[in-house]
Design a protein around this motif. Structure first.
Motif, short mmCIF file in Angstrom:
data_model
loop_
_atom_site.label_atom_id
_atom_site.label_comp_id
_atom_site.label_asym_id
_atom_site.label_seq_id
_atom_site.Cartn_x
_atom_site.Cartn_y
_atom_site.Cartn_z
N SER A 226 39.40 46.07 15.17
CA SER A 226 39.80 46.73 13.93
C SER A 226 41.07 47.54 14.09
CB SER A 226 38.67 47.65 13.44
OG SER A 226 37.52 46.90 13.15
N LEU A 227 41.32 48.01 15.28
CA LEU A 227 42.47 48.88 15.52
C LEU A 227 43.46 48.21 16.46
CD1 LEU A 227 43.91 51.59 15.25
CD2 LEU A 227 42.52 52.43 17.14
N GLY A 228 44.68 48.05 16.01
CA GLY A 228 45.73 47.50 16.85
C GLY A 228 45.95 46.02 16.59
N ARG A 229 45.01 45.18 17.04
CA ARG A 229 45.20 43.74 16.91
C ARG A 229 45.25 43.32 15.44
NH1 ARG A 229 44.36 40.66 20.85
NH2 ARG A 229 45.57 42.37 21.72
N THR A 230 44.36 43.87 14.62
CA THR A 230 44.35 43.51 13.20
C THR A 230 45.69 43.81 12.55
OG1 THR A 230 41.96 43.74 12.88
CG2 THR A 230 43.35 44.09 10.96
N SER B 255 36.69 43.59 7.19
CA SER B 255 36.24 44.65 8.08
C SER B 255 36.53 45.98 7.41
CB SER B 255 36.96 44.57 9.43
OG SER B 255 36.75 45.77 10.17
N PRO B 256 35.51 46.67 6.93
CA PRO B 256 35.75 47.96 6.27
C PRO B 256 36.49 48.95 7.16
CG PRO B 256 33.50 47.23 5.85
CD PRO B 256 34.08 46.29 6.87
N LEU B 257 36.14 48.96 8.46
CA LEU B 257 36.81 49.87 9.37
C LEU B 257 38.28 49.49 9.52
CD1 LEU B 257 36.83 52.20 11.38
CD2 LEU B 257 36.04 50.60 13.14
N ALA B 258 38.55 48.20 9.69
CA ALA B 258 39.94 47.75 9.83
C ALA B 258 40.74 48.08 8.57
CB ALA B 258 39.99 46.25 10.11
N SER B 259 40.13 47.97 7.41
CA SER B 259 40.83 48.30 6.16
C SER B 259 41.20 49.77 6.12
CB SER B 259 39.95 47.94 4.96
OG SER B 259 39.70 46.55 4.90
N ARG B 260 40.27 50.64 6.53
CA ARG B 260 40.56 52.07 6.53
C ARG B 260 41.63 52.42 7.56
NH1 ARG B 260 34.87 52.31 6.30
NH2 ARG B 260 34.71 53.17 8.41
N LEU B 261 41.54 51.78 8.73
CA LEU B 261 42.52 52.04 9.77
C LEU B 261 43.90 51.53 9.37
CD1 LEU B 261 40.34 51.12 12.86
CD2 LEU B 261 41.16 53.40 12.29
N THR B 262 43.95 50.40 8.69
CA THR B 262 45.22 49.86 8.23
C THR B 262 45.87 50.80 7.22
OG1 THR B 262 44.44 47.59 8.58
CG2 THR B 262 46.33 47.87 7.12
#
Length: 491
Positions: A241-245, A288-295
């Motif tokens: 979710s963090l970095g690669r996405t 990915s809800p987490l990836a969306s928030r991190l983005t």
């Protein structure tokens, strides 16, 4: 015992669970990272805190990947109340990562989560890069730290620790590399070597290999997507979710930008001509809800982006928020998307968590689509031993099978791995990190790598030092002798 010394509470037999303790005196120390064990290591290692917290003055976080911060809930539960020091971008990202970890490991009760996050926010101290921060200043000991950009993910840092023992006059600089990035990473400038180090705690994830050409990786990503479109199916990309996405979105936006421009100058097809779906029309699904928030936080931290990324923003482009990007939030939306793509075979690009396929929404996509030859799975990151991703990598090309949620699942989808997207430095980068110092370390401890990678990097480090007629002790810590490890010497 002679001080200072370093004890290792993780990342000594593999690539996960990073946690290192810098013991300055018999009653004073700091922690560098407190990460979760993953893959096979998770089966043999408890996430609980097995070491004493007495005298630990602070926790310093190099970056917010789970294998570096995932044990923080257990650390707090064990009674740690000290400051949590990290870079300013990491301070923005950390609460999201910890909230997700807390929900998975501890509780989903909203009030409990809120209390936990309030406590974490009170302990976080955000530090600017390239500024010294004093942790301990007594009549006998001065300790200050400095965070420098590590180029691994947004906010990642390596940690310089300067110790001065006033009574003896001893001065030591100990550097913890955290995870070092490779050149040509979206958003991030490449890491620069510290000026000097007496002792270096160095990661070795890719200590035995070289990355594929990172300058041509976007071309290879484009070809992988072209293949998926020609197969008339979905391209599944498991991603952290963090970095690669965020890197993948950045690269895909650039390909779409070029393709859209080229499509706009093509002649229109005849009315009766039926064409397959083209790039400018393919949906890019972030599930990915987490990836969306991190983005979203990544977008808010554009001041920390590198020059190239800022130029794209200045030209009116939206590298992380482009028109074809669709985000899937709720579980109901997720299952609806899985079922729709599995049943229709509509071409799409799906980026879903998690990166090693052992958990996260990617598992449902794989269960529904791995048996269908129309679809393709593309790995862009490291797959730890024992993870589902590693098994699919191993058995997929030969038409084997994996166990998914207790059921045998034949692998008929295409399986490929795209090099050049690793967020870790390779062997050459790691050697350059050392040789780029004005004063080379006299001791190097290799952590965060499989044994083969650590041994290979140790051999190359010894050769590097011998070629310059310099002396070094290279130590490969183990759980048998965590304080001493195996010593290799160049003299």
């Amino acid at each position: 015992m002679t001080y200072p010394t370093v004890m290792h509470h993780g990342a000594i037999n593999g690539v996960t669970g990073s946690c290192h303790q810098l013991q300055m005196t018999g009653s004073s120390s700091i922690l560098i990272d407190c990460g979760l064990f993953q893959g096979e290591e998770a089966h043999s290692q408890s996430p609980g805190i097995s070491f004493s917290l007495v005298g630990i003055k602070a926790l310093v976080i190099t970056h917010v990947h789970a294998d570096h911060v995932g044990r923080l809930p257990y650390l707090l539960a064990a009674g740690f109340k000290g400051p949590i020091l990290c870079s300013q971008p990491s301070a923005k990202l950390l609460p999201l990562i910890l909230e997700d970890a807390f929900k998975l490991e501890v509780s989903r009760e909203p009030k409990t989560i809120e209390r936990y996050l309030q406590r974490v926010s009170q302990q976080i101290i955000a530090l600017p890069f390239d500024h010294w921060f004093s942790i301990e200043q007594t009549e006998t000991l001065h300790l200050r730290i400095r965070l420098q950009r590590a180029g691994h993910i947004l906010g990642s840092a390596y940690v310089e620790c300067d110790l001065k023992y006033l009574k003896t006059g001893l001065a030591r600089r100990i550097v913890f590399s955290g995870d070092l990035g490779a050149p040509h990473t979206p958003f991030l400038p490449a890491p620069k070597s510290p000026e000097s180090a007496d002792v270096l705690i160095l990661e070795s994830t890719y200590g035995d290999r070289f990355h594929e050409n990172r300058l041509t990786r976007q071309e290879r990503l484009e070809r992988a997507i072209d293949k998926a479109l020609s197969d008339h199916g979905t391209l599944l990309i498991p991603a952290f979710s963090l970095g690669r996405t965020q890197e993948l979105l950045y690269e895909i936006e650039d390909i779409l930008h070029r393709k859209t421009l080229s499509e706009s100058v093509r002649p229109a097809p005849a009315d009766n001509q039926c064409l397959p779906i083209t790039w400018p029309k393919v949906p890019v699904i972030l599930d990915s809800p987490l990836a969306s928030r991190l983005t979203k936080v990544y977008r808010e931290l554009e001041d920390y982006w590198n020059a190239e990324a800022k130029i794209r923003l200045g030209n009116g482009r939206k590298p992380l928020h482009f028109g074809q990007l669709i985000t899937v939030d709720s579980h109901a939306q997720h299952m609806q998307t899985v079922n729709y793509l599995a049943s229709t075979g509509r071409p799409a690009i799906v980026i879903a968590g998690g990166g090693m396929c052992s958990s996260g929404r990617i598992v449902n996509y794989l269960k529904a689509m791995l048996t269908d030859k129309r679809h393709n799975v593309l790995f862009t990151g490291y797959q730890a031993k024992g993870t589902l991703g590693a098994l699919i990598q191993k058995y997929g090309p030969s038409g084997g099978f994996v166990e998914l949620k207790g059921e045998r699942c034949m692998i008929r989808a295409g399986v490929s791995t795209l090099g050049g997207y690793s967020a870790h430095a390779d062997q050459k980068d790691l050697l350059n990190f050392v040789s780029g110092m004005s004063q080379w370390p006299e001791e190097i401890r290799l952590v965060h790598g499989e044994e083969q990678a650590r041994r290979a990097l140790a051999t190359e480090l010894l050769s590097l030092y011998r070629a310059q007629n310099k002396r070094v002790d290279v130590l490969v810590p183990s759980d048998v002798k965590p304080l001493l490890g195996s010593k290799l010497r160049s003299s």
